[in-house]
Design a protein around this motif. Structure first.
Motif, mmCIF file in Angstrom:
data_model
loop_
_atom_site.group_PDB
_atom_site.id
_atom_site.type_symbol
_atom_site.label_atom_id
_atom_site.label_comp_id
_atom_site.label_asym_id
_atom_site.label_seq_id
_atom_site.Cartn_x
_atom_site.Cartn_y
_atom_site.Cartn_z
ATOM 1 N N UNK A 82 0.855 -1.194 0.000
ATOM 2 C CA UNK A 82 0.000 0.000 0.000
ATOM 3 C C UNK A 82 0.886 1.237 0.000
ATOM 4 N N UNK A 83 0.482 2.243 -0.777
ATOM 5 C CA UNK A 83 1.272 3.474 -0.802
ATOM 6 C C UNK A 83 0.378 4.699 -0.975
ATOM 7 N N UNK A 84 0.779 5.780 -0.278
ATOM 8 C CA UNK A 84 0.071 7.051 -0.452
ATOM 9 C C UNK A 84 0.228 7.554 -1.884
ATOM 10 N N UNK A 85 1.247 7.061 -2.586
ATOM 11 C CA UNK A 85 1.473 7.526 -3.966
ATOM 12 C C UNK A 85 0.356 7.102 -4.909
ATOM 13 N N UNK A 86 -0.465 6.131 -4.482
ATOM 14 C CA UNK A 86 -1.622 5.728 -5.287
ATOM 15 C C UNK A 86 -2.904 6.405 -4.809
#
Ligand SMILES: O=C(O)[C@@H](CO)OP(=O)(O)O
Length: 246
Positions: A82-86
């Motif tokens: 999971x990433x904030x970049x998505x």
């Protein structure tokens, strides 16, 4: 050699249903959205497109969608990153506002400039605003400050390095990759993949809960345009997104 990339926007959220600008506000799926997510997973399984690895944003509506889709496809066990970049584009001071009221108040030109122009971010969201994420612990690890607003070009800037360093290597190791994200973060990725111009990307809308499939070459380019597994339903869904606020 090519490998399969599946993009999936989350199912209908509570704020999609209410027609509110959402951005980084962490709303959940509606009953309809949960159904869309499960149907997407069933469609993947029926099409023989079983993901080997999952990437999602840090927002609950994308996480719920991937859980439900993978449950329907009997693939809940695959690894996940999971990433904030998505994350969805941060919608700045528009977060929490009604789309129809905003269109009425500011007029069509300004409304569309904020909503779909490539380079114009909405005004920044104040940290004291009830819809601010300034103190949300899930973003504590972001280098520098979490955004207070973003335009689509800001999303491309934060997302493309992640595509190249995290997602593409998984594809190149022979895996089928599922990316479950958001209307505007997926518009940013599709723009990058298909080389869509800053002007033309304004007309692209991504429907909720519809798997969009690419075959990706080793250099990260797609073999062709993305293909919705259910093109008719996807076209209807995209038209509904385009008409929001009207
Ligand atoms: O509100 C939002 O965050 C997005 C996606 O739901 O809306 P829009 O399609 O208007 O960019």
């Amino acid at each position: 050699m090519t490998n399969t990339l599946i993009l999936l926007r989350h199912g209908q959220s509570e704020w999609n249903e209410k027609n509110l600008f959402t951005g980084w506000v962490d709303v959940r799926l509606t009953e309809r959205g949960r159904g869309e997510a499960a149907a997407a997973g069933t469609l993947l399984a029926e099409s023989g497109m079983l993901p080997d690895v999952l990437f999602t944003s840090l927002l609950s509506r994308a996480i719920q969608t991937s859980n439900l889709a993978l449950e329907a496809a009997d693939r809940m066990w695959i690894p996940v990153e999971r990433s904030w970049r998505l994350n969805e584009r941060h919608y700045g001071a528009l977060q929490g506002l009604d789309k129809a009221e905003t269109l009425q108040k500011y007029g069509e030109e300004q409304f569309m400039e904020w909503r779909r122009s490539y380079n114009t971010p909405p005004p920044a969201l104040d940290d004291s605003n009830e819809w601010s994420q300034a103190n949300d612990p899930r973003y504590a690890g972001i280098d520098g400050d979490a955004p207070r607003t973003e335009c689509l070009s800001d999303v491309v800037t934060r997302l493309v390095p992640y595509w190249e360093s995290a997602i593409l290597p998984e594809l190149n190791s022979g895996k089928t990759v599922l990316v479950t994200a958001h209307g505007n973060s997926l518009r940013a990725l599709v723009k990058h993949l298909e080389g869509i111009s800053d002007e033309d990307i304004a007309a692209l809308n991504i429907p909720t809960g519809m798997p969009l499939v690419y075959e990706i070459n080793e250099d990260g380019t797609p073999t062709g345009a993305g293909r919705y597994l259910d093109p008719e339903a996807a076209a209807a869904g995209a038209a509904a997104v385009a008409a929001q606020g009207k």
